[in-house]
Scaffold this motif. Structure first.
Motif, short mmCIF file in Angstrom:
data_model
loop_
_atom_site.label_atom_id
_atom_site.label_comp_id
_atom_site.label_asym_id
_atom_site.label_seq_id
_atom_site.Cartn_x
_atom_site.Cartn_y
_atom_site.Cartn_z
N HIS A 117 -51.11 -33.53 -24.98
CA HIS A 117 -51.46 -32.86 -23.72
C HIS A 117 -52.98 -32.79 -23.57
CE1 HIS A 117 -51.10 -30.14 -20.35
NE2 HIS A 117 -51.89 -29.25 -20.96
N GLU A 118 -53.67 -32.44 -24.65
CA GLU A 118 -55.14 -32.40 -24.60
C GLU A 118 -55.71 -33.78 -24.31
OE1 GLU A 118 -57.24 -29.89 -24.77
OE2 GLU A 118 -55.66 -28.37 -24.95
N THR A 119 -55.10 -34.82 -24.87
CA THR A 119 -55.57 -36.19 -24.63
C THR A 119 -55.42 -36.56 -23.16
OG1 THR A 119 -55.02 -36.84 -26.90
CG2 THR A 119 -55.27 -38.61 -25.28
N ARG A 120 -54.28 -36.23 -22.57
CA ARG A 120 -54.08 -36.55 -21.16
C ARG A 120 -55.08 -35.81 -20.27
NH1 ARG A 120 -48.59 -36.35 -22.73
NH2 ARG A 120 -48.45 -34.16 -22.08
N ILE A 121 -55.35 -34.57 -20.61
CA ILE A 121 -56.35 -33.82 -19.85
C ILE A 121 -57.72 -34.47 -19.98
CG2 ILE A 121 -57.56 -31.62 -19.71
CD1 ILE A 121 -54.99 -30.23 -20.48
N SER A 122 -58.07 -34.87 -21.21
CA SER A 122 -59.36 -35.52 -21.43
C SER A 122 -59.47 -36.83 -20.67
CB SER A 122 -59.59 -35.75 -22.94
OG SER A 122 -59.58 -34.53 -23.64
N ASN B 79 -57.88 -37.63 -17.89
CA ASN B 79 -58.02 -37.31 -16.46
C ASN B 79 -59.44 -36.86 -16.13
OD1 ASN B 79 -55.32 -37.92 -16.04
ND2 ASN B 79 -54.65 -35.79 -16.34
N LEU B 80 -60.01 -36.04 -17.02
CA LEU B 80 -61.39 -35.60 -16.81
C LEU B 80 -62.36 -36.76 -16.87
CD1 LEU B 80 -61.43 -32.27 -18.88
CD2 LEU B 80 -61.39 -32.51 -16.39
N ARG C 85 -64.75 -37.96 -13.89
CA ARG C 85 -66.21 -38.00 -14.09
C ARG C 85 -66.78 -39.37 -13.72
NH1 ARG C 85 -67.08 -37.44 -19.75
NH2 ARG C 85 -67.75 -39.62 -19.85
N ILE C 86 -66.10 -40.43 -14.18
CA ILE C 86 -66.57 -41.78 -13.86
C ILE C 86 -66.49 -42.02 -12.35
CG2 ILE C 86 -66.16 -44.24 -14.20
CD1 ILE C 86 -67.34 -42.84 -16.62
N ASP D 294 -61.97 -45.59 -22.87
CA ASP D 294 -61.66 -44.21 -23.28
C ASP D 294 -61.95 -44.00 -24.76
OD1 ASP D 294 -59.67 -45.82 -24.27
OD2 ASP D 294 -58.05 -44.41 -23.87
N GLU D 295 -63.02 -44.66 -25.25
CA GLU D 295 -63.34 -44.54 -26.68
C GLU D 295 -63.67 -43.11 -27.06
OE1 GLU D 295 -66.40 -47.29 -27.55
OE2 GLU D 295 -65.11 -49.07 -27.35
#
Length: 319
Positions: free
Chosen positions: A60-65, A67-68, A72-73, A155-156
């Motif tokens: 879940h944290e990965t998906r949020i990251s 999306n963020l 941002r890009i 997404d590195e």
């Protein structure tokens, strides 16, 4: 009153070993095996449930990251498209290459292209652009009516953060498992190990003949029910043992005492004489006195056997 001799009590003594001998039977291996069986069930359940829960949180944290990162890009590319549009209207294509190059200051951006239809106008890296680049995501925004800005990004940083998070999860899982096992050990020892150990120790002592053993533990669970049943069983066994001992003494008395006169019979005479002869010394000699009853037959014949029995009882009382 008849008192059993040393020889007559040997049977009962052989059936009731000392409590010290009974306590030599250990029960700690039983407790260890129970705890190992508990761990065999607990550890896999804990690892699977905790690991699954932590992995769900990590995903879940990965998906949020991710999306963020995409947002941002996208915002950065949108701002740059406005700047490039102004530059094209004022300076043409002269400074477009240098403007696009500033996009690579963001490590997540792999490449950028400014295209007029299918024609490559400016690119970073120069002349290559995004040709052959692997990407996680793409942002394509129109700059003006003729030009489009295309950006590839990876997404590195999200992958690196996820790897760090997974390492932290593994460490937390190991620490949690260790703390859980430690807490389970003391909890198991208090709630299960000690009562079961006391019960097994009491059973072993009871099996060796110690019917007086009791378990002084009061509980309201299943173990408490078992302990109460054991204590009740011990009370019954002790009562039965006392009755058996009383019956044994009665039988020994009947075997060695004459029922009419209540004094020792021939068997008791032999046993007592053998014992006294074996223990006799010069300082403590043994004397044997023989008493004969004259005229007893005339009493039986003249007054009947009941009178003769009464005569024997009176003589026994005086003796």
């Amino acid at each position: 009153m008849f008192t059993p001799t040393k020889k007559s009590t040997n049977f009962w003594k052989r059936q009731t070993p000392s409590r010290q001998d009974a306590e030599t039977v250990g029960f700690k291996p039983y407790r260890a095996r129970l705890f190992i069986k508990f761990l065999i069930i607990f550890v896999p359940v804990f690892v699977i449930s905790a690991g699954t829960g932590l992995q769900i949180v990590s995903n879940h944290e990965t998906r949020i990251s991710q999306n963020l990162l995409s947002a941002r890009i996208g915002n950065q590319v949108a701002r740059f498209s406005v700047v490039i549009a102004q530059n094209l209207s004022e300076n043409g294509l002269m400074s477009s290459q240098s403007l696009i190059s500033t996009l690579l200051s963001n490590r997540a951006i792999q490449c950028a292209e400014l295209r007029a239809g299918t024609k490559l106008v400016a690119a970073v890296p120069a002349r290559i652009g995004c040709k052959g680049q692997e990407r996680y995501g793409t942002v394509k925004l129109p700059v003006d009516a003729q030009h489009d800005l295309i950006v590839y990004f990876n997404d590195e940083e999200v992958v690196a953060a996820r790897q760090s998070r997974n390492e932290f999860i593994l460490a937390a899982l190991a620490v949690g498992l260790l703390l859980s096992i430690t807490a389970s050990f003391f909890g198991f020892r208090w709630t299960v190990g000690q009562p079961v150990g006391s019960l097994l120790n009491a059973i072993n002592r009871s099996a060796t003949g110690d019917t007086a053993v009791r378990i002084d533990i009061e509980r309201d669970d299943e173990l408490g029910t078992v302990i109460k049943a054991f204590n009740n069983m011990q009370s019954t066994l002790q009562e039965n043992a006392e009755n058996i001992q009383s019956h044994v003494q009665d039988l020994e008395e009947l075997a060695r005492i004459d029922t009419l006169t209540k004094i020792g019979n021939r068997l008791m005479y032999r046993e007592t004489l053998e014992e006294r002869v074996q223990t006799a010394t010069r300082e403590h000699p043994v004397a044997l006195l023989l008493i004969d009853l004259d005229g007893f037959k005339e009493v039986n014949d003249g007054f009947g056997h009941p009178t003769g029995d009464q005569l024997l009882q009176k003589i026994a009382e005086r003796l």
